[in-house]
Write a protein that holds these residues in place. Sequence first.
Motif, PDB file in Angstrom:
ATOM      1  N   ALA A 196      15.986  15.552  32.126  1.00  0.00           N
ATOM      2  CA  ALA A 196      16.752  15.497  33.471  1.00  0.00           C
ATOM      3  C   ALA A 196      16.019  14.953  34.515  1.00  0.00           C
ATOM      4  CB  ALA A 196      16.480  16.812  34.613  1.00  0.00           C
ATOM      5  N   GLU A 197      15.229  13.458  34.177  1.00  0.00           N
ATOM      6  CA  GLU A 197      14.879  12.458  34.686  1.00  0.00           C
ATOM      7  C   GLU A 197      15.482  11.168  34.284  1.00  0.00           C
ATOM      8  OE1 GLU A 197      10.940   9.414  34.926  1.00  0.00           O
ATOM      9  OE2 GLU A 197      11.414  11.073  33.405  1.00  0.00           O
ATOM     10  N   SER A 214      22.345   8.984  37.139  1.00  0.00           N
ATOM     11  CA  SER A 214      23.737   9.213  38.624  1.00  0.00           C
ATOM     12  C   SER A 214      22.959   8.003  39.997  1.00  0.00           C
ATOM     13  CB  SER A 214      23.001  10.522  38.877  1.00  0.00           C
ATOM     14  OG  SER A 214      23.429  10.221  40.358  1.00  0.00           O
ATOM     15  N   GLY A 215      21.415   7.911  40.305  1.00  0.00           N
ATOM     16  CA  GLY A 215      21.710   7.045  41.303  1.00  0.00           C
ATOM     17  C   GLY A 215      22.434   5.391  40.653  1.00  0.00           C
ATOM     18  N   ALA A 224      18.897  11.532  33.297  1.00  0.00           N
ATOM     19  CA  ALA A 224      20.599  12.176  34.396  1.00  0.00           C
ATOM     20  C   ALA A 224      19.806  11.516  35.738  1.00  0.00           C
ATOM     21  CB  ALA A 224      20.814  13.667  33.970  1.00  0.00           C
ATOM     22  N   GLN A 225      18.871  12.079  36.367  1.00  0.00           N
ATOM     23  CA  GLN A 225      18.970  11.597  37.634  1.00  0.00           C
ATOM     24  C   GLN A 225      18.628  10.181  37.545  1.00  0.00           C
ATOM     25  OE1 GLN A 225      19.181  12.665  40.113  1.00  0.00           O
ATOM     26  NE2 GLN A 225      18.912  15.299  39.378  1.00  0.00           N
ATOM     27  N   LYS A 226      18.059   9.093  36.978  1.00  0.00           N
ATOM     28  CA  LYS A 226      18.198   7.768  37.450  1.00  0.00           C
ATOM     29  C   LYS A 226      19.797   7.256  36.459  1.00  0.00           C
ATOM     30  CE  LYS A 226      13.783   7.262  34.975  1.00  0.00           C
ATOM     31  NZ  LYS A 226      13.120   6.235  34.203  1.00  0.00           N
ATOM     32  N   GLN A 255      23.704  20.971  35.423  1.00  0.00           N
ATOM     33  CA  GLN A 255      23.826  22.013  33.948  1.00  0.00           C
ATOM     34  C   GLN A 255      24.095  22.468  33.434  1.00  0.00           C
ATOM     35  OE1 GLN A 255      19.524  23.827  34.996  1.00  0.00           O
ATOM     36  NE2 GLN A 255      19.480  22.865  36.732  1.00  0.00           N
ATOM     37  N   TYR A 258      22.511  18.261  30.678  1.00  0.00           N
ATOM     38  CA  TYR A 258      21.851  17.661  32.247  1.00  0.00           C
ATOM     39  C   TYR A 258      23.276  16.889  32.231  1.00  0.00           C
ATOM     40  CZ  TYR A 258      17.568  19.459  32.596  1.00  0.00           C
ATOM     41  OH  TYR A 258      16.516  20.575  33.158  1.00  0.00           O
ATOM     42  N   VAL A 297      25.882  14.309  34.290  1.00  0.00           N
ATOM     43  CA  VAL A 297      26.489  12.950  34.734  1.00  0.00           C
ATOM     44  C   VAL A 297      27.771  12.876  35.364  1.00  0.00           C
ATOM     45  CG1 VAL A 297      25.134  10.464  36.103  1.00  0.00           C
ATOM     46  CG2 VAL A 297      24.273  12.260  34.486  1.00  0.00           C
ATOM     47  N   SER A 304      26.682  13.046  40.470  1.00  0.00           N
ATOM     48  CA  SER A 304      25.927  14.032  41.052  1.00  0.00           C
ATOM     49  C   SER A 304      25.838  15.109  39.164  1.00  0.00           C
ATOM     50  CB  SER A 304      26.674  15.174  41.641  1.00  0.00           C
ATOM     51  OG  SER A 304      27.895  15.985  40.543  1.00  0.00           O
ATOM     52  N   VAL A 305      24.266  15.677  39.454  1.00  0.00           N
ATOM     53  CA  VAL A 305      24.453  15.912  37.971  1.00  0.00           C
ATOM     54  C   VAL A 305      24.506  17.456  38.319  1.00  0.00           C
ATOM     55  CG1 VAL A 305      22.139  16.905  36.954  1.00  0.00           C
ATOM     56  CG2 VAL A 305      21.933  13.895  37.817  1.00  0.00           C
TER      57      VAL A 305
END
Length: 326
Positions: free
Chosen positions: A264-265, A271-272, A267-269, A284, A293, A295, A281-282
């Motif tokens: 997940a981390e 996305s940002g 994917a969040q990176k 599932q 996850y 993106v 956005s992310v």
Amino acid sequence: MMVRSGGFTAMAAAVLGTLILAGCAGSPGGPAGPRTGGYYKVGKPYQIKGVWYYPAEDYSYSETGIASWYGPGFHAKTTANGETYDQMDLTAAHRTLPMPSLVRVTNLDNGRSIVVRVNDRGPFANNRIIDMSQRGAQLLGYDRAGTAKVRVQILADESRALAEAARRGETPPVLTAQVDGGTAPPVQAAAARPPVQVSEVPPPAPSASRPSGITVAELPPSVTARVPGKTEDDGRFMPAPVVSSVPVKGRNRIYVQAGAFSVAENAQKLSGRLGVIGNASVSQATVNGRQFYRVRVGPLDDVDRADAVLNQVIQSGLTDAKIVVD
């Protein structure tokens, strides 16, 4: 070198690395000569404009995305598996599926659904997932728009039967198709369309006059329906131009999917990082029991906007990005 917006002939393989392909079935030509039935082909991995494609016998294939179509200028040319392309047949180009195979293509905007025969490679423009014949686009109702949001699903048993017959040089057996949802959709003649004027190519005959060697019988609760169509003189099974009405589920909005991660981390990176391009956005998703996850950028208003965002995402270094419909 013969080029089009959908796929490529066998002659293209040796020079793919130096050419930007817009497609395959050839340059403009006159009326079709004697038809050729082609041969079974999967093919080796190939690269177009820096993107690798991996043909495979994937009988679980199901994908949503954007469809295009090709017709005038390519009629009577040779497809990637050696068949003669006829823009009024129900055929299509796909980047990786076996040739020949049968797929059901559903327009997610209007619920129209048809079965077509994959016999060519492509498309390679703007991440389209299938390139329909002109007649196929007419029956699905997007020939004037040029593109449509679609779902493409391989008919596994039927495609295996076609593959086996093609390998042996035999006529394919009677084909049956499994219908989703537990009940079969009504099968009806396609709505009449204005004649398509193409130089030296006659307009399509009305659907009702199209001969069919396979009839559609009363459908039992087992939801097994025969694929309407006929075996041509050259041994190809060709689906008939009939349209099924299929319920369309979900919102079917357009996104650009930049990647999918098991962490997940990560994917969040990403996305940002994509926030400068659009609404990233992310979400599932579970695939074959594994958690991913995804993106995505979107939803996007239309295909033109999706194309523009996709190009931006690819230029940022994410060459595996694609357009999806969800």
